[in-house]
Design a protein around this motif. Structure first.
Motif, PDB file in Angstrom:
ATOM      1  N   LEU A 117      21.493 -92.226 -49.847  1.00 26.64           N
ATOM      2  CA  LEU A 117      20.819 -91.404 -49.419  1.00 26.64           C
ATOM      3  C   LEU A 117      19.150 -91.326 -49.471  1.00 26.64           C
ATOM      4  N   ASP A 118      19.215 -91.188 -50.051  1.00 28.62           N
ATOM      5  CA  ASP A 118      17.210 -90.954 -50.236  1.00 28.62           C
ATOM      6  C   ASP A 118      16.919 -92.082 -49.210  1.00 28.62           C
ATOM      7  N   GLU A 119      17.285 -93.482 -50.110  1.00 24.63           N
ATOM      8  CA  GLU A 119      16.259 -94.139 -49.665  1.00 24.63           C
ATOM      9  C   GLU A 119      16.691 -94.546 -47.892  1.00 24.63           C
ATOM     10  N   LEU A 120      17.149 -93.997 -47.689  1.00 26.29           N
ATOM     11  CA  LEU A 120      18.009 -95.100 -46.370  1.00 26.29           C
ATOM     12  C   LEU A 120      17.103 -93.679 -45.828  1.00 26.29           C
ATOM     13  N   ALA A 121      17.675 -92.418 -45.764  1.00 28.32           N
ATOM     14  CA  ALA A 121      16.309 -92.179 -44.815  1.00 28.32           C
ATOM     15  C   ALA A 121      14.482 -92.262 -45.178  1.00 28.32           C
ATOM     16  N   ARG A 122      14.455 -93.044 -46.269  1.00 26.13           N
ATOM     17  CA  ARG A 122      13.323 -93.151 -46.032  1.00 26.13           C
ATOM     18  C   ARG A 122      12.844 -94.949 -45.458  1.00 26.13           C
ATOM     19  N   HIS A 123      13.873 -95.094 -45.449  1.00 26.53           N
ATOM     20  CA  HIS A 123      14.246 -96.171 -45.150  1.00 26.53           C
ATOM     21  C   HIS A 123      14.015 -96.191 -42.926  1.00 26.53           C
ATOM     22  N   LEU A 124      14.337 -95.318 -43.006  1.00 25.57           N
ATOM     23  CA  LEU A 124      14.572 -95.145 -41.329  1.00 25.57           C
ATOM     24  C   LEU A 124      13.956 -94.018 -40.576  1.00 25.57           C
ATOM     25  N   GLY A 125      12.903 -93.783 -41.857  1.00 26.10           N
ATOM     26  CA  GLY A 125      11.994 -92.591 -41.894  1.00 26.10           C
ATOM     27  C   GLY A 125      12.311 -91.260 -40.964  1.00 26.10           C
TER      28      GLY A 125
ATOM     29  N   ARG B  56      16.177 -85.963 -44.684  1.00 27.09           N
ATOM     30  CA  ARG B  56      17.833 -86.951 -45.238  1.00 27.09           C
ATOM     31  C   ARG B  56      18.629 -85.823 -44.299  1.00 27.09           C
ATOM     32  N   ARG B  57      18.419 -84.729 -43.952  1.00 26.67           N
ATOM     33  CA  ARG B  57      20.120 -83.660 -44.076  1.00 26.67           C
ATOM     34  C   ARG B  57      20.028 -84.349 -42.501  1.00 26.67           C
ATOM     35  N   GLU B  58      19.613 -85.187 -42.090  1.00 29.03           N
ATOM     36  CA  GLU B  58      19.702 -85.916 -41.027  1.00 29.03           C
ATOM     37  C   GLU B  58      21.113 -86.660 -40.587  1.00 29.03           C
ATOM     38  N   ILE B  59      20.087 -87.870 -41.752  1.00 33.53           N
ATOM     39  CA  ILE B  59      21.197 -88.617 -42.717  1.00 33.53           C
ATOM     40  C   ILE B  59      22.479 -88.202 -43.229  1.00 33.53           C
ATOM     41  N   GLU B  60      22.534 -87.364 -43.443  1.00 39.27           N
ATOM     42  CA  GLU B  60      23.671 -86.155 -44.119  1.00 39.27           C
ATOM     43  C   GLU B  60      24.893 -86.155 -42.955  1.00 39.27           C
ATOM     44  N   LYS B  61      24.227 -85.722 -42.081  1.00 33.64           N
ATOM     45  CA  LYS B  61      24.875 -85.113 -41.226  1.00 33.64           C
ATOM     46  C   LYS B  61      25.844 -86.147 -40.430  1.00 33.64           C
ATOM     47  N   LEU B  62      24.871 -87.028 -39.929  1.00 38.12           N
ATOM     48  CA  LEU B  62      25.575 -88.144 -39.310  1.00 38.12           C
ATOM     49  C   LEU B  62      26.870 -88.783 -40.331  1.00 38.12           C
ATOM     50  N   ALA B  63      26.384 -89.285 -41.151  1.00 36.28           N
ATOM     51  CA  ALA B  63      27.429 -89.487 -42.197  1.00 36.28           C
ATOM     52  C   ALA B  63      28.501 -89.176 -42.256  1.00 36.28           C
TER      53      ALA B  63
ATOM     54  N   ARG C 288      29.402 -86.926 -40.700  1.00 34.63           N
ATOM     55  CA  ARG C 288      30.623 -86.640 -38.906  1.00 34.63           C
ATOM     56  C   ARG C 288      31.068 -88.142 -38.818  1.00 34.63           C
ATOM     57  N   GLY C 289      30.699 -89.032 -38.916  1.00 38.31           N
ATOM     58  CA  GLY C 289      31.332 -90.545 -38.818  1.00 38.31           C
ATOM     59  C   GLY C 289      30.323 -91.415 -37.916  1.00 38.31           C
ATOM     60  N   ARG C 290      29.566 -90.547 -37.319  1.00 32.48           N
ATOM     61  CA  ARG C 290      28.438 -91.625 -36.526  1.00 32.48           C
ATOM     62  C   ARG C 290      27.815 -92.656 -37.341  1.00 32.48           C
ATOM     63  N   LEU C 291      27.814 -92.701 -38.419  1.00 30.76           N
ATOM     64  CA  LEU C 291      26.724 -93.851 -39.237  1.00 30.76           C
ATOM     65  C   LEU C 291      27.295 -94.316 -40.336  1.00 30.76           C
ATOM     66  N   PRO C 292      27.359 -96.160 -40.530  1.00 30.65           N
ATOM     67  CA  PRO C 292      28.327 -96.329 -41.141  1.00 30.65           C
ATOM     68  C   PRO C 292      27.758 -96.465 -42.816  1.00 30.65           C
ATOM     69  N   GLY C 293      28.865 -95.670 -43.547  1.00 28.43           N
ATOM     70  CA  GLY C 293      28.626 -95.575 -44.927  1.00 28.43           C
ATOM     71  C   GLY C 293      29.651 -94.829 -45.897  1.00 28.43           C
ATOM     72  N   ARG C 294      29.621 -95.178 -46.435  1.00 29.18           N
ATOM     73  CA  ARG C 294      31.026 -94.753 -47.590  1.00 29.18           C
ATOM     74  C   ARG C 294      30.416 -93.866 -48.831  1.00 29.18           C
ATOM     75  N   ARG C 295      31.391 -93.015 -49.414  1.00 26.94           N
ATOM     76  CA  ARG C 295      31.665 -92.146 -51.082  1.00 26.94           C
ATOM     77  C   ARG C 295      31.914 -92.954 -51.517  1.00 26.94           C
ATOM     78  N   VAL C 296      30.717 -92.626 -52.657  1.00 28.66           N
ATOM     79  CA  VAL C 296      31.583 -92.735 -54.123  1.00 28.66           C
ATOM     80  C   VAL C 296      30.821 -92.019 -55.124  1.00 28.66           C
ATOM     81  N   GLY C 297      32.045 -91.574 -55.796  1.00 25.73           N
ATOM     82  CA  GLY C 297      31.941 -89.865 -55.924  1.00 25.73           C
ATOM     83  C   GLY C 297      31.452 -88.846 -55.148  1.00 25.73           C
TER      84      GLY C 297
ATOM     85  N   PHE D  76      25.415 -96.964 -48.248  1.00 25.17           N
ATOM     86  CA  PHE D  76      24.794 -97.537 -47.443  1.00 25.17           C
ATOM     87  C   PHE D  76      24.264 -98.992 -47.267  1.00 25.17           C
ATOM     88  N   HIS D  77      25.100 -99.777 -46.253  1.00 24.01           N
ATOM     89  CA  HIS D  77      24.501-101.393 -46.298  1.00 24.01           C
ATOM     90  C   HIS D  77      24.299-101.709 -45.599  1.00 24.01           C
ATOM     91  N   GLN D  78      22.870-102.459 -45.886  1.00 18.84           N
ATOM     92  CA  GLN D  78      21.717-102.441 -45.185  1.00 18.84           C
ATOM     93  C   GLN D  78      22.151-103.322 -43.754  1.00 18.84           C
TER      94      GLN D  78
END
Length: 239
Positions: free
Chosen positions: A8-16, A19-26, A28-37, A42-44
């Motif tokens: 999550l942190d790496e993706l936030a930095r990658h997209l500029g 972090r909270r915005e990215i987590e909210k999108l994930a 809500r299912g609006r950003l493709p990602g998977r929970r592991v534990g 997120f796959h590039q």
């Protein structure tokens, strides 16, 4: 540094982005990602395809933010489109009457560059990308490209532009026809996203697409595209 998987942190930095915005999108299912534990993964490749679609609706400011977060060291940041084009990679007119012929002609034009090693692999990859989701925008313009970078198929990133004299079905929204084509062949995902964001900003310039259709040959078309690239850079102020 290249990533295949982001936290999550790496993706936030990658997209500029926050972090909270990215987590909210994930969440809500609006950003493709998977929970592991308790963590997100997120796959590039999935993130790149998601962002490509999102950018179609982005404002100039949002596209500028993508540009800044995805800057590649491979080419000029101020004029990224111009840096990857030459007059030789512009074809006006593009003699093609259907989608397959357009892609074949664009790859053939790309082959004028000594950087293309495997045109057949590039053509196959671009065709496969179109089968998954068409790259045509509204306004009669499309940005065909491979689904994933193919650094073993070409030595440098390159952009090819072609214009057909009449529009053809290319999968545009609402059944619109397409006559303007920017083939984008980048060697990494960051460079690809930077180029797509810059092209999106150019498409938003007043009358840019209509003016592109008025150019009569490769030389004037190339100069017109370079001028638009420079105009977008000027919008960002001094660097």
């Amino acid at each position: 540094m290249s990533h295949e998987v982001f936290s999550l942190d790496e993706l936030a930095r990658h997209l500029g982005r926050d972090r909270r915005e990215i987590e909210k999108l994930a969440n809500r299912g609006r950003l493709p990602g998977r929970r592991v534990g308790s963590s997100w993964v997120f796959h590039q490749a999935e993130v790149t395809r998601w962002l490509e679609q999102e950018m179609r609706e982005y404002s100039n400011a949002e596209l500028r933010s993508v540009e800044r977060s995805q800057k590649s060291d491979e080419f000029c940041h101020l004029l990224p489109v111009s840096a990857l084009m030459t007059v030789d990679t512009v074809q006006v007119p593009l003699e093609a009457r259907n989608k397959r012929a357009v892609l074949e002609c664009l790859i053939e034009v790309a082959g004028r560059s000594s950087s293309i090693w495997s045109p057949s692999d590039l053509l196959k990859a671009v065709q496969q990308r179109e089968e998954i989701f068409a790259t045509a925008y509204e306004g009669g313009v499309a940005i065909p490209h491979p689904r994933n970078p193919l650094p073993d198929a070409h030595s440098d990133s390159i952009i090819v532009f072609g214009r057909t004299y009449s529009g053809i079905p290319f999968g545009a929204p609402h059944g619109g026809l397409t006559d303007l084509f920017f083939l984008v062949l980048c060697r990494d995902s960051r460079a690809h996203l930077q180029i797509v964001a810059r092209l999106g900003r150019m498409f938003q310039l007043p009358n840019f697409l209509d003016g592109l259709r008025e150019q009569e040959d490769a030389s004037s078309t190339y100069d017109y595209i370079v001028a638009a690239d420079r105009l977008v850079a000027q919008q960002d102020g001094p660097h």
